[in-house]
Design an enzyme around this catalytic site. Structure first.
Site, PDB file in Angstrom:
ATOM      1  N   HIS A  20      34.252  33.841  47.035  1.00 24.74           N
ATOM      2  CA  HIS A  20      34.565  33.396  45.609  1.00 24.74           C
ATOM      3  C   HIS A  20      35.522  32.389  45.567  1.00 24.74           C
ATOM      4  O   HIS A  20      35.776  32.197  44.275  1.00 24.74           O
ATOM      5  CB  HIS A  20      35.181  35.152  44.951  1.00 24.74           C
ATOM      6  CG  HIS A  20      34.777  35.804  43.517  1.00 24.74           C
ATOM      7  ND1 HIS A  20      34.322  36.285  43.124  1.00 24.74           N
ATOM      8  CD2 HIS A  20      34.832  34.407  42.287  1.00 24.74           C
ATOM      9  CE1 HIS A  20      34.674  36.624  41.461  1.00 24.74           C
ATOM     10  NE2 HIS A  20      34.566  34.898  41.479  1.00 24.74           N
TER      11      HIS A  20
ATOM     12  N   ASP B  12      23.339  35.314  39.087  1.00 29.63           N
ATOM     13  CA  ASP B  12      24.180  35.619  40.143  1.00 29.63           C
ATOM     14  C   ASP B  12      25.402  36.171  39.112  1.00 29.63           C
ATOM     15  O   ASP B  12      25.636  36.866  37.807  1.00 29.63           O
ATOM     16  CB  ASP B  12      24.324  33.400  39.403  1.00 29.63           C
ATOM     17  CG  ASP B  12      26.024  33.814  39.554  1.00 29.63           C
ATOM     18  OD1 ASP B  12      26.857  33.716  40.861  1.00 29.63           O
ATOM     19  OD2 ASP B  12      26.942  34.088  38.844  1.00 29.63           O
TER      20      ASP B  12
ATOM     21  N   LYS C 242      29.220  37.899  44.987  1.00 28.53           N
ATOM     22  CA  LYS C 242      30.495  36.967  45.898  1.00 28.53           C
ATOM     23  C   LYS C 242      31.064  38.294  46.287  1.00 28.53           C
ATOM     24  O   LYS C 242      31.315  38.984  45.991  1.00 28.53           O
ATOM     25  CB  LYS C 242      30.821  36.189  45.188  1.00 28.53           C
ATOM     26  CG  LYS C 242      30.002  35.353  44.031  1.00 28.53           C
ATOM     27  CD  LYS C 242      31.118  34.802  42.537  1.00 28.53           C
ATOM     28  CE  LYS C 242      30.565  33.406  41.845  1.00 28.53           C
ATOM     29  NZ  LYS C 242      29.213  34.950  41.148  1.00 28.53           N
TER      30      LYS C 242
ATOM     31  N   TYR D 220      32.712  41.485  39.446  1.00 33.23           N
ATOM     32  CA  TYR D 220      32.694  41.813  37.937  1.00 33.23           C
ATOM     33  C   TYR D 220      32.292  42.827  38.104  1.00 33.23           C
ATOM     34  O   TYR D 220      32.258  42.954  36.385  1.00 33.23           O
ATOM     35  CB  TYR D 220      31.004  40.938  37.992  1.00 33.23           C
ATOM     36  CG  TYR D 220      31.518  39.448  37.518  1.00 33.23           C
ATOM     37  CD1 TYR D 220      32.764  38.831  37.704  1.00 33.23           C
ATOM     38  CD2 TYR D 220      29.810  38.951  37.788  1.00 33.23           C
ATOM     39  CE1 TYR D 220      32.710  37.290  38.026  1.00 33.23           C
ATOM     40  CE2 TYR D 220      30.286  36.807  37.804  1.00 33.23           C
ATOM     41  CZ  TYR D 220      31.745  37.153  38.578  1.00 33.23           C
ATOM     42  OH  TYR D 220      31.492  35.260  38.985  1.00 33.23           O
TER      43      TYR D 220
END
Length: 293
Positions: A105, A42, A72, A47
């Site tokens: 998200h 994931d 996401k 990120y």
């Protein structure tokens, strides 16, 4: 252990999370996870480590079809055309031609019309076969109700903060009513001890009840918490960049918690959120852009 999503797609219940994993450490963490037996990773556009997730997956020597990749869409890419392009950015960074699971998200109530448009783009990607399942993250029941009223596809997954100190039973109930899988982020309570997320927090990893149950099974508190999630039918995505810890977190299939032990862990819920509140406007944070490459 696998879970069948509401569209029939089979997903490994336990995955490696890479939130706050530095890009320089993410490739090795993904390689270590896949070597330990994980088949689900994931990540997220926000990120900043999708490229490294893709590298780690390729370095593993596994076929693309053997690894379930979830990512996401970030808020600054919400909107119909913007979200279609967000898929292109993520797929290019990951080095793949399809995604197993693509989710939104945040619900972003301050611009929910763009959230709806973004989800409709996910529906198009699903129809086109560029994603195999779609979902959401951090959606509360009222967000889900509005989304379901304005779109055609029930999310396969809702990824939320969920650990023994914050179990969000009302969200879990709303998910279950619609056949949406609850997926736990911070499943071992990392949000209760990560640096920079507030002071005076109570570390769930040091909870006496969880420690007692862990000792009874010869397991760690983290392993007990992950087992708790799995036995209650949830997906969990623990984060680590330590190879030994990554392997330890995957070693949760050889024991079983009793009904009393599950109930004792359930009773630890404080109702106190540790991560960001999905209903709080954070437009400056939401507006940070996701690089093209």
């Amino acid at each position: 252990m696998n879970i069948t999503l509401n569209n029939g797609l089979v997903m490994p219940a336990l995955g490696l999370g890479v939130f706050q994993s530095p890009p320089g450490e993410t490739t090795a963490a993904v390689e270590a996870a896949l070597a330990a037996g994980y088949r689900h990773i994931d990540t997220a556009a926000a990120y900043g480590n999708e490229r490294e997730v893709g590298e780690g997956t390729r370095h593993s020597g596994l076929n693309r079809s053997e690894v379930f990749i979830e990512t996401k869409v970030w808020v600054s890419d919400y909107g119909y055309d913007e979200t279609l392009h967000a898929w292109e950015k993520s797929a290019a960074k990951l080095g793949v031609d399809y995604l197993d699971l693509l989710i939104l998200h945040q619900p972003v109530p301050s611009r929910f019309e763009k959230t709806i448009a973004a989800y409709k783009a996910l529906e198009t990607l699903l129809t086109d076969g560029r994603v195999r399942a779609i979902g959401v993250s951090n959606f509360m029941p009222h967000h889900l109700k509005q989304l379901l009223a304005e779109t055609d596809t029930i999310p396969a997954v809702n990824q939320i903060e969920l650990h023994p100190y914050f179990t969000q039973p009302e969200v879990q109930t709303a998910n279950a009513e619609h056949g949406i899988l609850t997926q736990a982020w911070s499943p071992i309570g990392g949000i209760t001890f990560y640096p920079g997320w507030g002071e005076d927090r109570k570390n769930v990893m040091q909870d006496p009840t969880i420690k007692r149950i862990a000792e009874a099974h010869g397991k760690t508190p983290a392993q007990v918490m992950l087992r708790w999630h799995l036995q209650q039918g949830r997906s969990a995505i623990p984060k680590s960049t330590n190879p030994a810890r990554i392997a330890e977190n995957f070693d949760v299939f050889g024991f079983e918690l009793t009904a009393d032990e599950l109930a004792a862990i359930d009773a630890l819920d404080t109702g106190v959120r540790n991560g960001p509140d999905p209903d709080v406007f954070r437009d400056q944070w939401f507006d940070r852009s996701i690089p093209e490459a």
